[in-house]
Structure formats: structure tokens, C-alpha cells
Design a protein around this motif. Structure first.
Motif, PDB file in Angstrom:
ATOM      1  N   VAL A   1       0.864  -1.179   0.000  1.00  0.00           N
ATOM      2  CA  VAL A   1       0.000   0.000   0.000  1.00  0.00           C
ATOM      3  C   VAL A   1       0.905   1.236   0.000  1.00  0.00           C
TER       4      VAL A   1
ATOM      5  N   LEU B   1      -3.063  -5.878   5.056  1.00  0.00           N
ATOM      6  CA  LEU B   1      -3.476  -4.634   4.420  1.00  0.00           C
ATOM      7  C   LEU B   1      -4.300  -4.953   3.177  1.00  0.00           C
ATOM      8  N   ILE B   2      -4.976  -3.917   2.693  1.00  0.00           N
ATOM      9  CA  ILE B   2      -5.720  -4.027   1.446  1.00  0.00           C
ATOM     10  C   ILE B   2      -4.850  -3.378   0.378  1.00  0.00           C
ATOM     11  N   PRO B   3      -4.279  -4.201  -0.549  1.00  0.00           N
ATOM     12  CA  PRO B   3      -3.384  -3.601  -1.550  1.00  0.00           C
ATOM     13  C   PRO B   3      -4.125  -2.551  -2.365  1.00  0.00           C
ATOM     14  N   ASP B   4      -3.386  -1.550  -2.828  1.00  0.00           N
ATOM     15  CA  ASP B   4      -4.070  -0.595  -3.714  1.00  0.00           C
ATOM     16  C   ASP B   4      -3.794  -0.958  -5.168  1.00  0.00           C
ATOM     17  N   GLU B   5      -4.311  -0.150  -6.061  1.00  0.00           N
ATOM     18  CA  GLU B   5      -4.283  -0.541  -7.472  1.00  0.00           C
ATOM     19  C   GLU B   5      -2.968  -0.175  -8.158  1.00  0.00           C
TER      20      GLU B   5
ATOM     21  N   GLY C   1      -2.254   6.415  -3.350  1.00  0.00           N
ATOM     22  CA  GLY C   1      -2.120   5.237  -2.500  1.00  0.00           C
ATOM     23  C   GLY C   1      -3.073   5.208  -1.318  1.00  0.00           C
ATOM     24  N   GLY C   2      -3.263   4.027  -0.812  1.00  0.00           N
ATOM     25  CA  GLY C   2      -4.213   3.795   0.272  1.00  0.00           C
ATOM     26  C   GLY C   2      -3.816   4.374   1.609  1.00  0.00           C
ATOM     27  N   LEU C   3      -2.563   4.742   1.773  1.00  0.00           N
ATOM     28  CA  LEU C   3      -2.150   5.329   3.055  1.00  0.00           C
ATOM     29  C   LEU C   3      -2.389   6.834   3.084  1.00  0.00           C
ATOM     30  N   GLY C   4      -2.708   7.406   1.930  1.00  0.00           N
ATOM     31  CA  GLY C   4      -2.916   8.846   1.893  1.00  0.00           C
ATOM     32  C   GLY C   4      -1.612   9.592   2.148  1.00  0.00           C
ATOM     33  N   GLN C   5      -1.722  10.818   2.647  1.00  0.00           N
ATOM     34  CA  GLN C   5      -0.547  11.621   2.976  1.00  0.00           C
ATOM     35  C   GLN C   5      -0.484  11.753   4.487  1.00  0.00           C
ATOM     36  N   PHE C   6       0.696  11.642   5.023  1.00  0.00           N
ATOM     37  CA  PHE C   6       0.835  11.649   6.479  1.00  0.00           C
ATOM     38  C   PHE C   6       2.202  12.194   6.865  1.00  0.00           C
TER      39      PHE C   6
ATOM     40  N   LEU D   1       2.897   3.144  12.159  1.00  0.00           N
ATOM     41  CA  LEU D   1       2.341   2.352  11.056  1.00  0.00           C
ATOM     42  C   LEU D   1       3.067   1.017  10.926  1.00  0.00           C
TER      43      LEU D   1
END
Lengths: 401, 401
Positions: free
Chosen positions: B54, B359-363, B375-380, B388
Motif C-alpha cells: 500500500v 493490508l488491502i493492496p491498492d491498485e 495510494g491507500g495510506l494517503g498523505q501523512f 504504522l
């Protein structure tokens, strides 16, 4: 934004907000299909909300952090769970339906086995719940008060029970008696906070009375006290957000949390359908509803993927009743994720959908984790959910001029 | 979430975490192709991680803020870089491989040219490094101690060197001697923190001795002291996160930063391949590995787009060795971006990929800035990377009940 600031902005209006919490609804892919519980469920009505609304992912506490239900719900209710800490004893009391006030201190207690002052078994061989009820009855009959402080015992399951003190001048900031390991003596309660001395004295005297009462029990001949705490003062939702909130929930802990933040508890039945009956019946009397679905979490905890899917589908069938009521804002989300494959709470963010007249719908066609990742709300902390709902409901005035 | 809270949640487990930092790997589009370094590199193995994992983007400090390597790494290691401040003098000492303790104060020093008490050139005409080494040797021979405080000189490049004090009762909170402009007198060191008076006195006496020793030098006849600081106390990663961490790095500053947070330094060779040899050889002895690739940053700083691409490709060839080891969590990211077109660090967020079972993989099909945006984690914030990783490795207990 802190509560004091929110309070200066919030205004009473006629608009109505619905917060539907499917406890632990977020999940992970099934090993056989790769699809999550939400991706597997047939849920045309929730998907319809996703089409009309805007999606996002909310983090209960912070990235990577798995929350308990207490802090996860406090966040959703708009209270920073890192600031408002609820002691384990308080949660236990809430969990058995005891309404804590500022006169109460509560401790989580375990029956234990002691010999010659040494703890042999910290869980008294996990005595059956029936036996627990019997011993708690014995304690209730034998010990009514200590130094003018009322003592209340409430049984839990197996070796667990709750001890609640009620009286004046009781403050918390108290050490635990559990030595954490077998083969050691239990600790005395000490006042870490000097103002907690009275409570410490009462608890130590109480322990002597408990030991005296239980001395002939073969296994449960003492107990260990943990998480000894008062209920924190939490300003009510009506005070901070200027709403009249109601709680529709089946399980004591969620009802307890709701009373902590000043919600009215609406009596309801055991089924999901009956919770929506209660919602319809009370729609005119409140402007904020929290409706809690427990079984998505329970089946997640059991690792029962199929039944978690079925509960989501069961909730889905009720959604048209909810949308017909004419809420100004509808949010459907979880308090934390409970992936069936993990059989427990997890750190993954919560799927979140918000429906209101005043938004730009995103392209999502369905309500699930993957679509929520792409949603227009992005990723945010659960504590921001309340301002989001209030804002979309027109319940927050301009900040500054 | 602060470190104290993380500490209460972290638990020792058998799971293993890999943090691979390609320093400055994030970039900007090449003027000729519009593609970034990561988009240009052929990196099938890193792309494979992106497919399985992810993605997200991490901000080292905050949006728009370009970090130095010190704070950028501290963030990745889980320490808020806005809270844990490392003085420039300390970073310089770490950068030359000096191990700072609580008895040391370090200052970044520049050779300078002075006439009649006035600074004519703040960099002594950027004397060559050979000359620097010669003069530092002269100082080392002439000045061993001041008032019982041991004095250590270490040369750097051109006009730069480091002065380290070692003794009891040395505290920081000290002003600098550099007047910042030519044509002015150097300042005396003053104790901003009253407890720093001893260190101030020692430094002012030291400056007199330095000036006496260098009085016949044509250009480097004095020096200016800046960033005078002690090493901050930073709780170790093993204390806070309950891990046994190891550092595999070539450059002194990164090794120094790693020792600051309590990592073991694993001796390794000069090549990227040898760093992965070291990883393989030590896999069984640690549960957290930080492996640092320097040259992505170095070539970025040089504006050498092509060679930065080649380094990414070289790292890519090693990835299968890493994945074979069987880590529970793998993260590949940068500490900060170093776009070749900017020839320096930048404020752009870091591409970030996390691989774990849970985790749920993203595309995403590839590992680069554009895919990481989706991505699925967004911005952080980078400081959230450690929770994490720990969360996905099952190393954090539930927060609250």
C-alpha cells in the motif's frame, strides 16, 4: 480544533444529524476472494448513500494505533481520545450499566487465589460465572460501607467483577494491587495523587474486609484491583455542540459512553430492526442520533466473515427507513476496524460516508474500504467527524470575521 | 501520539521490520521527459512491492518545509523532529563519526580571517581541505585542555571543522561567535542558559588560545563558532518501541543519528550490494533494520538525474534478496526528496510503500510519486511511519478498552 473553540462556533438550529456506527465494520480481504466484508456484502442502499455522498477514511487515534471501543467512540463523538482518558474501571462500570457520577470511583477486579499472603492464581482458576455471581452476592451482603463510603459490587464473567465506591472526597490517581505475576504479594493501594489518600485508605480497608469475607473460599479467596479511576468530567454534547443527542444502542458499554457525553438513552429492542423502530419513533424529539450496531464487531472478533457480511446486509435493509426520515446529514462509519481475519480490533482506518445537500459527490459507486480511499473527504482523524457533521448541518458559525 | 503513550502500547514480539531509506529518492520531472527519477528508472522489484503493498506520501516535517537529514531521519525513526532538536554542532560531530555523550558539547567551526579584531573573511578564503587538516593538526598539538575540560578538534572540508569539549558540568544554551557579516568583531560566547556559564568561559578562553596558536597563519588566523550544543537525551528505540534495531549505513552522519536513537551499528562495505550482504548476515539477530542508501541523495544534490536513476536501479536489483528474508513489514521510502532539477533537498513529500500481510493492496502498479499520491495510506507525517510499521507488525497493543 479544541472543544472550547468548537463551543464558541456551534449554534442551535433545526437541522438533524444521523450518526450510524457499524462497530468494527472495516475489514481486510478474505483469504479466498481478496474481498473485504463490505466488498462482499450485497448492500444496495448503503451503496446508494455512497453514490449520493462523499467518502473518506477516518483514523480513530492515529496511524497504526488500534483503539479500544471507549476511545474510538469518544473520538467519533468529537472528544479527543488522547485528551479524555477513561480508566478501565470506569469502562467496566459503564459496561455493566452502572451510571458513574463524580462521587464514584470504580475498579476492575479479578477474583484470585492467595496462600500465605502470596498470589497463586491471578484469575482464581477462571471460576465459572455462576460461582462469580454467588461470591459477589456474599460480598454484597457482608460489606455495605467502609468509613462511610458506600461499596457496590457488580459481577462480570468468569473471574471478573467490578468494585464501585460512592462517597464524598474520593479522588483518583491510585496505584493497582495486582502484582502482575504469580508468586508475589498483592500491592497496597497507594495515592499517587496526594488528594487520593482517602480513597486509598478506604480501598485498603476494603481489601481486608474482602479477604475476611472470602477466607473460606477454596479458589476465589481474594481479589486484585486494577484501573481504579473516577469518571472524567466530559462537557456534554449539548453544551459543546448545542445539539440534543440521543443514543440507540443495545450494549451497556456504548450506552454508558453515550451517557458520559450527555446523550439521552432511548429504550430499544435486541434486534437491528427494533433500533430503527426506535429511531423512527423518536425522530421528532432530537436533532442528533447515534445508532450503534454491535454485531458487525462481534462477528469480526469471532472471525466469522460470513455472519459479519450478513449483519451488514441486515443493516442495509434498514437504510431506506433512515433516509426517508429526512435527515440533513447522514454519516455511516465504524468506530474502529475489526477484520474477521484478525479476529480483533485493528489499526486500519474506518470507511466513512457523509450525505448532505451541501457537498460534491465523488465518483464512488459503492461503500467499502477501497472506494473510501479515493473519497473526497480524504483521510482524517475521527475527532474531526463531529465538526464535519455539524458543518454540513449548518450548525457551526464562521470562525473569525 | 507522543512517545510516552506509544511506549505504553509497544510490545516485544518475534515479528521483523525492514525500513529501507533511499535518501532523497523523491524527485521532480526531468525538463526533457516530464518524468521523475523514480518514473524513469527500470525497477521491476520495487514495482512488485508497490503491487503487493500500500502506497502513500509522507511529509518529513510539514507541508512546504524542506528538512535537513537530521530531522528528516528522526521523524522516520518515530521522534517528532519539531520536539527533538539536534544542534548543528552535534550533527557535525555525528557527521565525522564522533560519538557524543552527556559530557560533550560540540560546535561547528569555520576558519576565518581577522585583522585588528575585525573579521575580514568568514571562510578564510575557503582554504583547501589539505590546509585545513594541517591547521587542525597544529591546534590539536597546541591545545589539549582548558580549565580541565578536554578539547578535541576534527577537520572537515575546506574551511569547516568541529570543536568538541569533554568534561563535567558542561551545559548548553550558548550564543554563537559568528557576527554573520564581514567587517564586524566576532562575538564572545555568552550563556543564554545560566547553567551554561562554565561552558561559555571555557569557550572564550579556548578562542584566545586558538587565536594565539593561529596568529601567524596568513588566512586562517581565527575561527567562528556556531551551533554550540549538547546531544539531546533521546529515549532509545528499544525503550520506546521494544525493538532491537540495527543500522546499516555507510555515511557517518546517518550512523551517528542511528546511535543517537540506540541502534546497533553493523559494519558494512562501501557498495549497495555489501549493505544487503550485511542485512542477510544479521537477519536473525535483530527485529528492526534501517538500511540507508546515500547516493540517491548525492546524485540528486549534484543535479545528476541519470546517475540518480542508476542508483535506484541498482537498489532495485537487491530487493529480491530483501523480500526472500521473510520480513513481516517492509517499508521503502526516502527521508526527504532531492529532485535533481533542484540540486538540493526539497519540501516535496516522500514516496512510501508498506508491505505486510495485513493490508488491502491498492491498485498501484509502480513505485513513484504519482502512484503514491493515489495510494491507500494517503498523505501523512513521517513521524507516523513508525507507528504504522509497528501496528502492521503486531507490535502495538490496543489503546484503551
Amino acid at each position: 480544533m479544541n472543544l472550547d473553540t468548537i463551543k464558541t462556533l456551534s449554534v442551535k438550529t433545526g437541522s438533524k444529524i444521523m450518526l450510524l456506527v457499524m462497530d468494527g465494520c472495516g475489514g481486510l480481504g478474505s483469504p479466498s476472494t481478496g474481498k473485504t466484508e463490505l466488498e462482499t456484502a450485497k448492500k444496495p442502499n448503503l451503496d446508494q448513500l455512497a453514490k449520493k455522498g462523499v467518502l473518506g477514511l477516518s483514523h480513530p487515534i492515529g496511524r497504526g494505533i488500534t483503539p479500544g471501543s471507549g476511545p474510538a467512540h469518544l473520538g467519533l463523538f468529537g472528544y479527543d481520545p488522547l485528551q479524555y482518558l477513561i480508566g478501565r474501571g470506569v469502562l467496566e462500570a459503564l459496561g455493566i450499566g452502572f451510571h458513574m457520577t463524580s462521587k464514584n470511583i470504580s475498579a476492575r477486579a479479578n477474583f484470585a487465589t492467595m496462600k500465605d499472603g502470596i498470589i497463586l492464581d491471578r484469575r482464581a482458576g477462571r471460576i465459572p460465572t455462576d460461582k462469580n455471581i454467588e461470591i459477589v452476592g456474599k460480598l454484597t451482603n457482608a460489606i455495605k460501607e467502609v468509613d462511610g463510603v458506600k461499596i457496590i459490587f457488580k459481577n462480570g464473567k468468569e473471574h471478573r467483577f467490578v468494585v464501585i465506591l460512592e462517597g464524598e472526597g474520593l479522588e483518583d490517581g491510585l496505584s493497582e494491587t495486582d502484582p502482575q505475576k504469580e508468586g508475589l504479594k498483592p500491592h497496597l493501594v497507594t495515592a499517587i495523587n496526594p488528594k487520593a489518600q482517602k480513597a486509598a485508605d478506604v480501598l485498603n480497608k476494603l481489601m481486608m474486609k474482602i479477604n475476611e469475607t472470602l477466607k473460606d473460599e477454596p479458589r476465589a479467596n481474594t481479589c486484585l484491583l486494577r484501573g481504579i479511576a473516577k469518571c472524567p468530567h466530559i462537557p456534554s454534547m449539548s453544551e459543546v455542540f448545542k445539539i440534543k443527542p440521543a443514543c440507540i444502542a443495545n450494549y451497556p458499554m456504548y450506552k454508558g459512553l453515550a451517557t458520559l457525553v450527555g446523550m439521552d438513552l432511548l429504550p430499544t429492542g435486541d434486534t437491528i430492526e427494533s433500533e430503527f423502530d426506535t429511531l423512527e419513533a423518536n425522530f421528532n424529539n432530537y436533532d442528533f442520533f447515534y445508532l450503534h450496531i454491535k454485531k458487525t464487531d462481534s462477528y469480526g472478533e469471532d472471525g466469522n466473515f460470513e455472519n459479519k457480511v450478513k449483519i451488514i446486509e441486515e443493516v442495509d435493509k434498514q437504510i431506506p427507513r433512515l433516509t426517508k426520515l429526512g435527515f440533513d446529514v447522514i454519516v455511516v462509519t465504524g468506530d474502529h476496524s475489526t477484520p474477521s481475519v484478525l479476529k480483533g480490533h485493528s489499526w486500519h482506518p474506518n470507511p466513512f460516508v457523509l450525505v448532505s445537500k451541501y457537498l460534491i459527490p465523488d465518483e464512488a459507486e459503492t461503500f467499502n474500504e477501497r472506494e473510501c480511499r479515493k473519497g473526497g473527504l480524504g483521510q482524517f482523524l475521527a475527532v474531526e467527524a463531529m465538526p464535519l457533521m455539524l458543518g454540513h448541518a449548518g450548525k457551526l458559525e464562521k470562525y473569525g470575521a
